[in-house]
Scaffold this motif. Structure first.
Motif, short mmCIF file in Angstrom:
data_model
loop_
_atom_site.label_atom_id
_atom_site.label_comp_id
_atom_site.label_asym_id
_atom_site.label_seq_id
_atom_site.Cartn_x
_atom_site.Cartn_y
_atom_site.Cartn_z
N GLU A 148 0.38 -2.18 14.25
CA GLU A 148 -0.96 -2.41 13.72
C GLU A 148 -2.02 -1.44 14.23
O GLU A 148 -3.18 -1.56 13.88
CB GLU A 148 -1.40 -3.85 14.03
N HIS A 183 6.73 -1.27 7.50
CA HIS A 183 6.70 0.03 6.85
C HIS A 183 8.08 0.26 6.21
O HIS A 183 9.10 -0.08 6.81
CB HIS A 183 6.45 1.15 7.86
N GLU A 235 0.87 -1.17 0.00
CA GLU A 235 0.00 0.00 0.00
C GLU A 235 0.91 1.22 0.00
O GLU A 235 1.57 1.52 1.00
CB GLU A 235 -0.92 -0.01 1.21
N THR A 287 3.55 0.48 3.05
CA THR A 287 3.40 -0.59 4.03
C THR A 287 3.18 -1.88 3.26
O THR A 287 2.42 -1.90 2.29
CB THR A 287 2.22 -0.32 4.98
N SER A 288 3.86 -2.93 3.68
CA SER A 288 3.64 -4.24 3.06
C SER A 288 2.63 -5.01 3.91
O SER A 288 2.64 -4.94 5.14
CB SER A 288 4.95 -5.01 2.94
N TYR A 289 1.75 -5.71 3.22
CA TYR A 289 0.71 -6.54 3.85
C TYR A 289 0.85 -7.96 3.33
O TYR A 289 1.16 -8.16 2.15
CB TYR A 289 -0.68 -6.02 3.51
N LEU A 343 -1.11 3.04 11.21
CA LEU A 343 -1.38 2.63 9.83
C LEU A 343 -1.92 3.78 8.99
O LEU A 343 -1.66 3.85 7.79
CB LEU A 343 -2.34 1.45 9.80
N PRO A 361 -0.60 -6.30 8.36
CA PRO A 361 0.52 -5.43 7.99
C PRO A 361 1.82 -6.05 8.49
O PRO A 361 1.90 -6.55 9.61
CB PRO A 361 0.21 -4.12 8.71
N ALA A 411 5.67 -3.34 11.23
CA ALA A 411 4.44 -2.53 11.25
C ALA A 411 3.83 -2.52 12.64
O ALA A 411 3.76 -3.54 13.32
CB ALA A 411 3.44 -3.08 10.25
#
Length: 130
Positions: free
Chosen positions: A122, A98, A65, A81-83, A127, A95, A120
């Motif tokens: 949460e 970052h 994202e 941010t990676s999920y 976020l 998440p 991350a």
């Protein structure tokens, strides 16, 4: 392709399932300087491939994202941010980390990178800032 499009191509590729994404987007002589929560690393193309091989083993999906994507000449800065979804719980996306990265693009490949990441947080407040 513009440098920004090269970087977008990498982040829009299905990194959890596409074993060729690193080779398609990174120069064979690339160097990535990465400050992570577990320390500093310098990664070459082979090390990057290994990172994403591990990702493919541990996660069903990996999504980014992106909050910022800026280009200045052949330099591209991205903040995201990676999920992920895990193999054990494929229905819940969580998440992971970052990132802020600065990529130098040569031709249609990323040649050099400077990246910082942290796990991350949460919380909704955290976020919402990414």
């Amino acid at each position: 392709m513009t440098p920004k499009e090269v970087v977008e191509k990498f982040y829009n590729s299905d990194l959890a399932n596409n074993s060729d994404a690193v080779e398609q987007c990174f120069h064979k002589d690339c160097k990535v300087n990465w400050h992570a929560s577990d320390g500093f690393s310098i990664l070459d193309i082979d090390a990057l491939k290994m990172v994403f091989e591990e990702v493919r083993k541990m996660y069903n999906t990996l999504r980014f994202e992106i909050s910022h994507l800026l280009q200045d000449g052949n330099m591209v800065t991205i903040r995201y941010t990676s999920y992920v979804t895990t193999i054990e719980n494929p229905e819940e996306e969580i998440p992971l980390a970052h990132f802020t990265s600065i990529w130098e693009v040569e031709g249609d490949k990323i040649i050099k990178g400077y990246q910082i990441s942290l796990l991350a947080d949460e919380s909704a407040t955290s976020l919402s800032t990414f």
